[in-house]
Write an enzyme that holds these catalytic residues in place. Structure first.
Site, PDB file in Angstrom:
ATOM      1  CE  LYS A 134      -4.069  -1.348   2.678  1.00  0.00           C
ATOM      2  NZ  LYS A 134      -4.919  -1.134   3.934  1.00  0.00           N
ATOM      3  CG  ASP A 144     -10.797  -1.176   6.364  1.00  0.00           C
ATOM      4  OD1 ASP A 144      -9.903  -1.896   6.398  1.00  0.00           O
ATOM      5  OD2 ASP A 144     -12.011  -1.325   6.411  1.00  0.00           O
ATOM      6  CG  PHE A 146      -1.297  -6.419  -2.151  1.00  0.00           C
ATOM      7  CD1 PHE A 146      -1.304  -5.446  -2.962  1.00  0.00           C
ATOM      8  CD2 PHE A 146      -2.016  -6.447  -0.765  1.00  0.00           C
ATOM      9  CE1 PHE A 146      -2.056  -4.312  -2.598  1.00  0.00           C
ATOM     10  CE2 PHE A 146      -2.723  -5.467  -0.764  1.00  0.00           C
ATOM     11  CZ  PHE A 146      -2.922  -4.234  -1.290  1.00  0.00           C
ATOM     12  N   GLY A 147      -2.324  -9.569  -2.128  1.00  0.00           N
ATOM     13  CA  GLY A 147      -3.659 -10.285  -1.680  1.00  0.00           C
ATOM     14  C   GLY A 147      -4.670 -10.953  -2.692  1.00  0.00           C
ATOM     15  CG  ASP A 184      -4.049  -7.455  -6.671  1.00  0.00           C
ATOM     16  OD1 ASP A 184      -5.355  -6.622  -7.131  1.00  0.00           O
ATOM     17  OD2 ASP A 184      -3.151  -6.560  -6.382  1.00  0.00           O
ATOM     18  CE  LYS A 241      -4.144  -3.336  -7.336  1.00  0.00           C
ATOM     19  NZ  LYS A 241      -3.253  -3.784  -6.245  1.00  0.00           N
ATOM     20  CG  HIS A 277      -9.488  -0.588  -4.674  1.00  0.00           C
ATOM     21  ND1 HIS A 277      -8.348  -1.027  -5.383  1.00  0.00           N
ATOM     22  CD2 HIS A 277      -9.091  -0.879  -3.387  1.00  0.00           C
ATOM     23  CE1 HIS A 277      -7.628  -1.901  -4.764  1.00  0.00           C
ATOM     24  NE2 HIS A 277      -8.124  -1.960  -3.454  1.00  0.00           N
ATOM     25  NE  ARG A 278      -4.989   0.676  -0.866  1.00  0.00           N
ATOM     26  CZ  ARG A 278      -5.092  -0.408  -1.480  1.00  0.00           C
ATOM     27  NH1 ARG A 278      -4.253  -0.710  -2.459  1.00  0.00           N
ATOM     28  NH2 ARG A 278      -5.643  -1.316  -0.508  1.00  0.00           N
TER      29      ARG A 278
HETATM   30  P1  ITT Z   1      -2.936  -2.310   7.144  1.00  0.00           P
HETATM   31  O1  ITT Z   1      -4.358  -2.396   7.964  1.00  0.00           O
HETATM   32  O2  ITT Z   1      -1.805  -2.082   7.935  1.00  0.00           O
HETATM   33  O3  ITT Z   1      -3.472  -1.139   6.337  1.00  0.00           O
HETATM   34  P2  ITT Z   1      -3.965  -4.703   5.754  1.00  0.00           P
HETATM   35  O4  ITT Z   1      -3.492  -5.363   4.374  1.00  0.00           O
HETATM   36  O5  ITT Z   1      -4.684  -5.316   6.560  1.00  0.00           O
HETATM   37  O6  ITT Z   1      -2.864  -3.580   6.140  1.00  0.00           O
HETATM   38  P3  ITT Z   1      -6.721  -3.626   5.162  1.00  0.00           P
HETATM   39  O7  ITT Z   1      -7.129  -4.011   6.587  1.00  0.00           O
HETATM   40  O8  ITT Z   1      -7.255  -2.624   4.409  1.00  0.00           O
HETATM   41  O9  ITT Z   1      -5.245  -3.739   4.991  1.00  0.00           O
HETATM   42  O10 ITT Z   1      -7.246  -5.015   4.308  1.00  0.00           O
HETATM   43  C1  ITT Z   1      -7.369  -5.026   3.092  1.00  0.00           C
HETATM   44  C2  ITT Z   1      -7.226  -6.408   2.605  1.00  0.00           C
HETATM   45  O11 ITT Z   1      -8.191  -6.452   1.401  1.00  0.00           O
HETATM   46  C3  ITT Z   1      -5.914  -6.705   2.264  1.00  0.00           C
HETATM   47  O12 ITT Z   1      -5.056  -7.348   2.970  1.00  0.00           O
HETATM   48  C4  ITT Z   1      -5.961  -7.502   1.005  1.00  0.00           C
HETATM   49  O13 ITT Z   1      -6.276  -8.824   1.298  1.00  0.00           O
HETATM   50  C5  ITT Z   1      -7.278  -7.070   0.449  1.00  0.00           C
HETATM   51  N1  ITT Z   1      -6.967  -5.911  -0.711  1.00  0.00           N
HETATM   52  C6  ITT Z   1      -7.141  -4.662  -0.433  1.00  0.00           C
HETATM   53  N2  ITT Z   1      -6.604  -3.919  -1.651  1.00  0.00           N
HETATM   54  C7  ITT Z   1      -6.269  -4.745  -2.368  1.00  0.00           C
HETATM   55  C8  ITT Z   1      -5.660  -4.776  -3.633  1.00  0.00           C
HETATM   56  O14 ITT Z   1      -5.405  -3.814  -4.198  1.00  0.00           O
HETATM   57  N3  ITT Z   1      -5.319  -5.841  -4.280  1.00  0.00           N
HETATM   58  C9  ITT Z   1      -5.522  -7.097  -3.763  1.00  0.00           C
HETATM   59  N4  ITT Z   1      -6.105  -7.305  -2.439  1.00  0.00           N
HETATM   60  C10 ITT Z   1      -6.513  -5.979  -1.801  1.00  0.00           C
END
Ligand code: ITT
Length: 199
Positions: free
Chosen positions: A13, A73, A156-157, A159, A179, A184-185
């Site tokens: 992020k 979030d 990540f996550g 994606d 991206k 969204h971000r």
């Molecule tokens: P912080 O709370 O420290 O910011 P986090 O990873 O826990 O980090 P969030 O609480 O915002 O962040 O959780 C968001 C989750 O949603 C993140 O861990 C991913 O699994 C998913 N996510 C959010 N944005 C994403 C993206 O751009 N691509 C893929 N997955 C995403």
């Protein structure tokens, strides 16, 4: 205002945040880089609420002039699963479960579901608390669908399973700049950049 401290521990992020909010004379730090350790309970029921909870918790712990604090979030909403994992995206199946497993499980839960019912979106809310105590929140979304198999190494996550119609590929297959343009971000950050412009 010449400093922003962002309440996240997520390096992926931070990269995106810096790419979009950076400007000459503005320092952007993560909480860790600013030497702040806070365990914030994200118990809100919406992305906006959680972003606000995080931003205000951080703002309380630093009251420096010229410093704004921000928090985001974000998460994935899958329509067929009643918008799961939603605000629980990071905690889905447990924080320590790998995304390889989480992604496989979500694909499994959509077994046999046709494309038109696999619609999903990433949502991001960003909250800011400014040095004068005022605050604001922005939101961005990207629409897509859940694919039949994970693909791509970027991002990540979730994606690798989130596909965008326009490019017929997952957001993990898009180059990071692309991206950021769509995400969204990226959208929520650009909306925040506009709000910063007048300050
Ligand atoms: P912080 O709370 O420290 O910011 P986090 O990873 O826990 O980090 P969030 O609480 O915002 O962040 O959780 C968001 C989750 O949603 C993140 O861990 C991913 O699994 C998913 N996510 C959010 N944005 C994403 C993206 O751009 N691509 C893929 N997955 C995403």
């Amino acid at each position: 205002m010449d400093r922003i401290i962002f309440a996240t521990g997520n390096q992926d992020k931070m990269r995106e945040i810096r790419e979009i909010l950076s400007e000459p004379g503005m320092e952007i730090l993560s909480m860790k880089e600013a030497g702040i350790e806070l365990d914030i309970v994200e118990d809100g029921t919406s992305f906006e609420e959680n972003a606000m909870i995080k931003a205000f918790a951080l703002a309380k712990s630093i009251q420096e002039e010229h410093t704004a604090v921000m928090a985001d979030d974000s998460g994935l909403e899958i329509d067929y699963l009643n918008k799961e994992p939603g605000v629980y995206s990071a905690r889905y199946m447990g924080e320590d479960t790998s995304y390889e497993i989480k992604n496989q499980q979500l694909i499994k839960r959509l077994e046999g579901v046709p494309k038109e019912q696999r619609t999903a979106r990433f949502v991001c809310a960003i909250a800011a608390v400014f040095p004068d105590g005022t605050s604001c929140v922005t939101r961005g979304t990207i629409e897509g669908y859940i694919g039949w198999e994970p693909a791509g190494e970027n991002g990540f996550g979730y994606d690798p399973i989130f596909y965008v119609e326009e490019y017929q590929c997952s957001t993990a297959q898009l180059p990071p700049e692309q991206k950021n343009q769509l995400s969204h971000r990226g959208k929520a950050l650009r909306a925040m950049r506009e709000k910063l412009a007048g300050r």
